[in-house]
Design a protein around this motif. Structure first.
Motif, PDB file in Angstrom:
ATOM      1  N   GLU A  27      30.414  91.695  29.182  1.00 21.91           N
ATOM      2  CA  GLU A  27      29.991  91.546  27.838  1.00 21.91           C
ATOM      3  C   GLU A  27      30.826  89.908  27.287  1.00 21.91           C
ATOM      4  N   LYS A  28      32.223  90.127  27.707  1.00 20.28           N
ATOM      5  CA  LYS A  28      32.928  88.950  27.304  1.00 20.28           C
ATOM      6  C   LYS A  28      32.439  87.469  28.132  1.00 20.28           C
ATOM      7  N   LEU A  29      32.228  87.795  29.421  1.00 16.90           N
ATOM      8  CA  LEU A  29      31.692  86.643  29.903  1.00 16.90           C
ATOM      9  C   LEU A  29      30.381  86.128  29.519  1.00 16.90           C
ATOM     10  N   GLY A  30      29.506  87.093  29.151  1.00 18.12           N
ATOM     11  CA  GLY A  30      28.338  86.684  28.737  1.00 18.12           C
ATOM     12  C   GLY A  30      28.219  85.973  27.148  1.00 18.12           C
ATOM     13  N   LYS A  31      29.314  86.384  26.650  1.00 18.24           N
ATOM     14  CA  LYS A  31      29.496  85.680  25.125  1.00 18.24           C
ATOM     15  C   LYS A  31      30.224  84.144  25.831  1.00 18.24           C
ATOM     16  N   ASP A  32      30.943  84.170  26.545  1.00 18.24           N
ATOM     17  CA  ASP A  32      31.582  82.821  27.012  1.00 18.24           C
ATOM     18  C   ASP A  32      30.322  81.780  27.505  1.00 18.24           C
ATOM     19  N   HIS A  33      29.540  82.598  28.338  1.00 18.68           N
ATOM     20  CA  HIS A  33      28.487  81.414  28.880  1.00 18.68           C
ATOM     21  C   HIS A  33      27.169  82.367  28.660  1.00 18.68           C
ATOM     22  N   PRO A  34      26.619  82.238  27.433  1.00 12.24           N
ATOM     23  CA  PRO A  34      25.470  82.895  27.283  1.00 12.24           C
ATOM     24  C   PRO A  34      24.053  82.578  28.253  1.00 12.24           C
ATOM     25  N   GLY A  35      23.223  83.562  28.300  1.00 18.87           N
ATOM     26  CA  GLY A  35      22.059  83.355  28.978  1.00 18.87           C
ATOM     27  C   GLY A  35      22.222  83.220  30.485  1.00 18.87           C
ATOM     28  N   VAL A  36      23.525  83.029  31.154  1.00 13.64           N
ATOM     29  CA  VAL A  36      23.669  82.894  32.461  1.00 13.64           C
ATOM     30  C   VAL A  36      23.654  84.142  33.373  1.00 13.64           C
ATOM     31  N   TYR A  37      22.944  84.515  34.237  1.00 15.97           N
ATOM     32  CA  TYR A  37      22.598  85.727  35.114  1.00 15.97           C
ATOM     33  C   TYR A  37      24.068  85.755  35.861  1.00 15.97           C
ATOM     34  N   GLN A  38      24.786  86.917  35.716  1.00 19.64           N
ATOM     35  CA  GLN A  38      25.916  87.426  36.389  1.00 19.64           C
ATOM     36  C   GLN A  38      25.804  87.888  37.835  1.00 19.64           C
TER      37      GLN A  38
END
Length: 277
Positions: free
Chosen positions: A110-121
């Motif tokens: 969740e935190k990584l998604g906020k830092d880099h929105p829209g990027v598949y992890q």
């Protein structure tokens, strides 16, 4: 000009040392391997990533991660008596498996998604959503119960877990980990441990008709105990089929080497320097 080149070289070195995903475990993760010897087991794994597991700006253990099967080949750590901290409720991912230029240190998805929105992890690692409703536990390789806080929190990274049969995880394997805890407390000044998984040929957690996370056939463990002078005092290991058979087989290090040899045409080599002798 020479000063500028020197500064660039120093910056490059510092950037490498601060990284989580590294080309070699040296120098930052060597403390987790007995006498600084990284085993050759798993070195031939295609697209393997070497992760110095970083949490709250410290390294806590090392993981050789299979980015194709999205499970660890092994995690390497040394035992710490628990200090009674609670069980971590979050699950972390490794940012640098998404993009090598991203910040070091595990983060929640969740935190990584906020830092880099829209990027598949999840291209090169498992995600928390892969395990939901899968029928498998998120089985720790490096167990949280073998650490004090904050190292115990750091074990809740998805690069340190594999899909584990629930009965095995919550019964025989859990009891084996507890048995090792008693042994390490009683006999060892320091215990070096490797815990790994053997991937299966065709068994995967799937999502949307895509193979996401390999379900390993076996789990295995190896340990090397030393006294206050760093002299080996005891060693051994264990293995278990990842099924409801719910049984752990004990091994000597030589016996474990023979067990691992069944799954590779490459040399297994020593898991610990001088076979912990």
């Amino acid at each position: 000009m020479q000063i500028a080149v020197a500064l660039v070289s120093l910056f490059s070195l510092l950037s490498l040392i601060s990284a989580d995903v590294v080309t070699s475990f040296k120098p930052q993760c060597m403390e987790f391997f007995y006498r600084g010897m990284v085993p050759i087991w798993g070195e031939a794994t295609p697209d393997a990533a070497r992760i110095c597991q970083r949490f709250v700006n410290r390294y806590h253990f090392a993981t050789l991660y299979d980015t194709h099967h999205r499970i660890a080949v092994y995690s390497a750590y040394h035992f710490q008596p628990s200090n009674g901290g609670g069980r971590e409720k979050r699950w972390f991912v490794e940012p640098q498996l998404v993009n090598s230029s991203w910040q070091a240190g595990m983060k929640t998805g969740e935190k990584l998604g906020k830092d880099h929105p829209g990027v598949y992890q999840g291209e090169r690692q498992a995600l928390n959503e892969d395990y939901k409703n899968s029928g498998f536990d998120r089985g720790h390789l490096n167990p949280n119960g073998h650490h004090a806080v904050p190292s115990s929190n750091a074990t809740f990274t998805l690069t340190n877990v594999v899909p584990q049969n629930t009965k095995l995880n919550q019964n025989a394997w859990r009891m084996y980990e507890a048995e090792l805890t008693d042994l390490f407390r009683a006999k060892c000044s320091k215990a070096y441990v490797l815990v790994g998984a053997i991937p299966s040929a065709h068994n995967w957690i799937g999502k949307n008709q895509t193979k996401r996370v390999n379900v390993p056939d076996y789990l295995w463990n190896a340990f090397c105990c030393v006294d206050n002078n760093g002299k080996p005092v005891q060693s051994g290991g264990g293995s278990a089929r990842n099924t409801k058979d719910n049984c752990v087989e004990r091994h000597s290090l030589d016996g474990l080497g023979k067990f691992l040899k069944r799954f590779t045409n490459k040399p297994v080599g020593e898991l610990f320097d001088n076979n912990c002798i």
